[in-house]
Design a protein around this motif. Structure first.
Motif, PDB file in Angstrom:
ATOM      1  N   LEU A 182       0.831  -1.200   0.000  1.00  0.00           N
ATOM      2  CA  LEU A 182       0.000   0.000   0.000  1.00  0.00           C
ATOM      3  C   LEU A 182       0.868   1.254   0.000  1.00  0.00           C
ATOM      4  N   GLU A 183       1.922   1.263   0.799  1.00  0.00           N
ATOM      5  CA  GLU A 183       2.833   2.411   0.848  1.00  0.00           C
ATOM      6  C   GLU A 183       3.543   2.633  -0.491  1.00  0.00           C
ATOM      7  N   ARG A 184       3.712   1.579  -1.260  1.00  0.00           N
ATOM      8  CA  ARG A 184       4.379   1.667  -2.563  1.00  0.00           C
ATOM      9  C   ARG A 184       3.409   1.990  -3.701  1.00  0.00           C
ATOM     10  N   GLY A 185       2.139   2.224  -3.373  1.00  0.00           N
ATOM     11  CA  GLY A 185       1.178   2.633  -4.378  1.00  0.00           C
ATOM     12  C   GLY A 185       0.290   1.539  -4.925  1.00  0.00           C
ATOM     13  N   ILE A 186       0.380   0.341  -4.359  1.00  0.00           N
ATOM     14  CA  ILE A 186      -0.502  -0.742  -4.801  1.00  0.00           C
ATOM     15  C   ILE A 186      -1.848  -0.561  -4.108  1.00  0.00           C
ATOM     16  N   ALA A 187      -2.914  -0.483  -4.884  1.00  0.00           N
ATOM     17  CA  ALA A 187      -4.247  -0.239  -4.325  1.00  0.00           C
ATOM     18  C   ALA A 187      -5.051  -1.523  -4.176  1.00  0.00           C
ATOM     19  N   THR A 188      -4.896  -2.436  -5.133  1.00  0.00           N
ATOM     20  CA  THR A 188      -5.639  -3.685  -5.116  1.00  0.00           C
ATOM     21  C   THR A 188      -4.740  -4.831  -5.557  1.00  0.00           C
ATOM     22  N   VAL A 189      -5.174  -6.046  -5.218  1.00  0.00           N
ATOM     23  CA  VAL A 189      -4.476  -7.257  -5.648  1.00  0.00           C
ATOM     24  C   VAL A 189      -5.518  -8.268  -6.113  1.00  0.00           C
ATOM     25  N   THR A 190      -5.078  -9.138  -7.020  1.00  0.00           N
ATOM     26  CA  THR A 190      -5.931 -10.220  -7.502  1.00  0.00           C
ATOM     27  C   THR A 190      -5.144 -11.510  -7.413  1.00  0.00           C
TER      28      THR A 190
END
Length: 70
Positions: free
Chosen positions: A45-53
């Motif tokens: 999240l801190e690195r800019g990832i908003a979602t995962v699949t």
């Protein structure tokens, strides 16, 4: 089959983990993949990832799943 996470930016576009200087492996089981996410979601999240699949082989299991707390 191998279990993998696809990392996604806020628009839902896939993000190459290498572009964030991350090494995201694949796992032998769903539980191992989910444990890894549980240990690393804040960093993602801190690195800019908003979602995962989550995928098993090439088959989508679930997602996109948001990482931000609501």
């Amino acid at each position: 089959m191998r279990w993998t996470w696809q990392l996604e930016d806020p628009t839902g576009a896939p993000v190459d983990p290498a572009s964030l200087d991350l090494e995201v492996s694949d796992w032998d089981s769903q539980g191992d993949a989910e444990s890894w996410l549980g240990e690393n979601w804040r960093d993602l999240l801190e690195r800019g990832i908003a979602t995962v699949t989550l995928f098993e082989g090439g088959t989508k299991v679930y997602g996109p799943m948001g990482l931000a707390a609501t």
